[in-house]
Write a protein that holds these residues in place. Structure first.
Motif, PDB file in Angstrom:
ATOM      1  N   SER A  25       0.820  -1.210   0.000  1.00  0.00           N
ATOM      2  CA  SER A  25       0.000   0.000   0.000  1.00  0.00           C
ATOM      3  C   SER A  25       0.861   1.270   0.000  1.00  0.00           C
ATOM      4  N   ASP A  26       1.871   1.293   0.870  1.00  0.00           N
ATOM      5  CA  ASP A  26       2.759   2.462   0.933  1.00  0.00           C
ATOM      6  C   ASP A  26       3.497   2.669  -0.387  1.00  0.00           C
ATOM      7  N   LEU A  27       3.913   1.574  -1.016  1.00  0.00           N
ATOM      8  CA  LEU A  27       4.697   1.689  -2.245  1.00  0.00           C
ATOM      9  C   LEU A  27       3.829   1.988  -3.466  1.00  0.00           C
ATOM     10  N   ILE A  28       2.561   1.597  -3.431  1.00  0.00           N
ATOM     11  CA  ILE A  28       1.650   2.004  -4.515  1.00  0.00           C
ATOM     12  C   ILE A  28       1.573   3.526  -4.542  1.00  0.00           C
ATOM     13  N   GLU A  29       1.305   4.107  -3.388  1.00  0.00           N
ATOM     14  CA  GLU A  29       1.183   5.564  -3.282  1.00  0.00           C
ATOM     15  C   GLU A  29       2.490   6.256  -3.678  1.00  0.00           C
ATOM     16  N   TYR A  30       3.593   5.759  -3.153  1.00  0.00           N
ATOM     17  CA  TYR A  30       4.903   6.346  -3.433  1.00  0.00           C
ATOM     18  C   TYR A  30       5.235   6.263  -4.922  1.00  0.00           C
ATOM     19  N   GLY A  31       5.054   5.084  -5.499  1.00  0.00           N
ATOM     20  CA  GLY A  31       5.383   4.896  -6.912  1.00  0.00           C
ATOM     21  C   GLY A  31       4.563   5.777  -7.830  1.00  0.00           C
ATOM     22  N   GLU A  32       3.271   5.878  -7.542  1.00  0.00           N
ATOM     23  CA  GLU A  32       2.408   6.721  -8.376  1.00  0.00           C
ATOM     24  C   GLU A  32       2.778   8.196  -8.240  1.00  0.00           C
ATOM     25  N   ILE A  39      -0.300  -5.492  -9.459  1.00  0.00           N
ATOM     26  CA  ILE A  39      -1.186  -4.666  -8.641  1.00  0.00           C
ATOM     27  C   ILE A  39      -1.796  -3.548  -9.474  1.00  0.00           C
ATOM     28  N   ASN A  40      -0.964  -2.890 -10.244  1.00  0.00           N
ATOM     29  CA  ASN A  40      -1.430  -1.877 -11.193  1.00  0.00           C
ATOM     30  C   ASN A  40      -0.391  -1.794 -12.311  1.00  0.00           C
ATOM     31  N   GLU A  41      -0.527  -0.826 -13.184  1.00  0.00           N
ATOM     32  CA  GLU A  41       0.356  -0.728 -14.352  1.00  0.00           C
ATOM     33  C   GLU A  41       1.831  -0.578 -13.967  1.00  0.00           C
ATOM     34  N   HIS A  42       2.102  -0.074 -12.764  1.00  0.00           N
ATOM     35  CA  HIS A  42       3.481   0.234 -12.390  1.00  0.00           C
ATOM     36  C   HIS A  42       3.974  -0.486 -11.144  1.00  0.00           C
ATOM     37  N   LEU A  43       3.207  -1.440 -10.609  1.00  0.00           N
ATOM     38  CA  LEU A  43       3.663  -2.143  -9.415  1.00  0.00           C
ATOM     39  C   LEU A  43       3.324  -3.629  -9.508  1.00  0.00           C
ATOM     40  N   ASP A  44       4.362  -4.455  -9.324  1.00  0.00           N
ATOM     41  CA  ASP A  44       4.222  -5.910  -9.327  1.00  0.00           C
ATOM     42  C   ASP A  44       4.720  -6.466  -8.004  1.00  0.00           C
ATOM     43  N   VAL A  45       4.109  -7.577  -7.577  1.00  0.00           N
ATOM     44  CA  VAL A  45       4.568  -8.291  -6.393  1.00  0.00           C
ATOM     45  C   VAL A  45       4.919  -9.708  -6.827  1.00  0.00           C
ATOM     46  N   ILE A  46       6.126 -10.131  -6.478  1.00  0.00           N
ATOM     47  CA  ILE A  46       6.636 -11.451  -6.853  1.00  0.00           C
ATOM     48  C   ILE A  46       6.898 -12.257  -5.592  1.00  0.00           C
ATOM     49  N   TYR A  47       6.450 -13.520  -5.584  1.00  0.00           N
ATOM     50  CA  TYR A  47       6.851 -14.492  -4.569  1.00  0.00           C
ATOM     51  C   TYR A  47       7.708 -15.517  -5.307  1.00  0.00           C
ATOM     52  N   THR A  48       8.919 -15.724  -4.836  1.00  0.00           N
ATOM     53  CA  THR A  48       9.853 -16.608  -5.535  1.00  0.00           C
ATOM     54  C   THR A  48       9.432 -18.070  -5.412  1.00  0.00           C
ATOM     55  N   ASP A  49      10.053 -18.915  -6.242  1.00  0.00           N
ATOM     56  CA  ASP A  49       9.863 -20.360  -6.121  1.00  0.00           C
ATOM     57  C   ASP A  49      10.417 -20.821  -4.789  1.00  0.00           C
ATOM     58  N   ALA A  50       9.967 -21.978  -4.348  1.00  0.00           N
ATOM     59  CA  ALA A  50      10.379 -22.510  -3.048  1.00  0.00           C
ATOM     60  C   ALA A  50      11.904 -22.594  -2.906  1.00  0.00           C
ATOM     61  N   GLY A  51      12.621 -22.992  -3.929  1.00  0.00           N
ATOM     62  CA  GLY A  51      14.068 -23.130  -3.829  1.00  0.00           C
ATOM     63  C   GLY A  51      14.850 -21.884  -4.199  1.00  0.00           C
ATOM     64  N   GLU A  52      14.173 -20.784  -4.460  1.00  0.00           N
ATOM     65  CA  GLU A  52      14.825 -19.561  -4.924  1.00  0.00           C
ATOM     66  C   GLU A  52      14.711 -18.468  -3.874  1.00  0.00           C
ATOM     67  N   THR A  53      15.808 -17.775  -3.617  1.00  0.00           N
ATOM     68  CA  THR A  53      15.778 -16.669  -2.662  1.00  0.00           C
ATOM     69  C   THR A  53      15.357 -15.382  -3.374  1.00  0.00           C
ATOM     70  N   ALA A  54      14.868 -14.451  -2.592  1.00  0.00           N
ATOM     71  CA  ALA A  54      14.538 -13.137  -3.148  1.00  0.00           C
ATOM     72  C   ALA A  54      15.802 -12.501  -3.723  1.00  0.00           C
ATOM     73  N   ASP A  55      16.933 -12.691  -3.038  1.00  0.00           N
ATOM     74  CA  ASP A  55      18.194 -12.104  -3.501  1.00  0.00           C
ATOM     75  C   ASP A  55      18.546 -12.561  -4.915  1.00  0.00           C
ATOM     76  N   SER A  56      18.453 -13.870  -5.173  1.00  0.00           N
ATOM     77  CA  SER A  56      18.828 -14.364  -6.502  1.00  0.00           C
ATOM     78  C   SER A  56      17.844 -13.860  -7.557  1.00  0.00           C
ATOM     79  N   TYR A  57      16.568 -13.790  -7.219  1.00  0.00           N
ATOM     80  CA  TYR A  57      15.572 -13.273  -8.161  1.00  0.00           C
ATOM     81  C   TYR A  57      15.854 -11.800  -8.467  1.00  0.00           C
ATOM     82  N   ILE A  58      16.130 -11.030  -7.418  1.00  0.00           N
ATOM     83  CA  ILE A  58      16.416  -9.599  -7.572  1.00  0.00           C
ATOM     84  C   ILE A  58      17.644  -9.390  -8.453  1.00  0.00           C
ATOM     85  N   GLU A  59      18.688 -10.175  -8.227  1.00  0.00           N
ATOM     86  CA  GLU A  59      19.908 -10.053  -9.027  1.00  0.00           C
ATOM     87  C   GLU A  59      19.623 -10.277 -10.506  1.00  0.00           C
ATOM     88  N   LYS A  60      18.865 -11.315 -10.822  1.00  0.00           N
ATOM     89  CA  LYS A  60      18.540 -11.606 -12.228  1.00  0.00           C
ATOM     90  C   LYS A  60      17.680 -10.506 -12.835  1.00  0.00           C
TER      91      LYS A  60
END
Length: 177
Positions: free
Chosen positions: A39-46, A70-91
């Motif tokens: 919610s905070d980041l939707i407002e901030y991003g817009e 969430i909207n045209e400019h905000l996405d939320v990703i949940y990684t695969d079980a064996g994948e860390t947020a860090d590795s997803y972010i790096e890619k």
């Protein structure tokens, strides 16, 4: 119409949840803390005209990998079980930089910051992002809400007459047109 190039922010979701005091207070319900962050980041991003991707480790959710627009400019990703947020972010950072985008990664993880700098992205510590969000919220309040002090010198008629008189004056105005 000229299209404005939008900066892209990639947020390490749980790193931010564990850094912002108002989200730390909600950690008993991670779902509530995640919702508040989104919610905070939707407002901030817009307000700032940024594209934002929030990445959470699937480890702390009942579901597996998922993507939510969430909207045209905000996405939320949940990684695969064996994948860390860090590795997803790096890619993702590497991919977006190669596309020519200006990318900022929000995390306070020192190793992650070094890796994303190597990919050509900018880093922003979680608390620095909090300060930016709070500053934007203040600016939104100041610019888009009525300031009672600015009304102090005004003496509008509608504030000094009863409803019946206001109705009669409105009727007279309508009859003149």
């Amino acid at each position: 119409m000229k299209r404005v190039k939008r900066e892209h922010f990639i947020i390490d979701g749980y790193n931010v949840v564990n850094a912002w005091p108002e989200l730390i207070a909600l950690r008993d319900s991670l779902e509530h803390a995640r919702d508040r962050l989104v919610s905070d980041l939707i407002e901030y991003g817009e307000f700032q005209h940024y594209d934002i991707t929030i990445v959470f480790d699937a480890l702390f959710t009942a579901q597996g990998s998922s993507y939510e627009k969430i909207n045209e400019h905000l996405d939320v990703i949940y990684t695969d079980a064996g994948e860390t947020a860090d590795s997803y972010i790096e890619k993702l950072a590497y991919h977006l930089v190669r596309e020519g985008k200006e990318v900022h990664v929000v995390t306070s993880d020192g190793i992650e910051q070094s890796v994303i700098l190597g990919a050509g992205a900018y880093r922003m510590p979680s608390l620095e992002m909090r300060n930016a969000v709070l500053a934007a919220k203040k600016k939104i309040r100041d610019e888009y809400t009525e300031n009672p002090l600015s009304m102090a010198g005004r003496r509008e008629l509608s504030g000094r007459i009863d409803d019946e008189t206001a109705r009669k004056l409105d009727q007279i105005r309508k009859n003149r047109n």
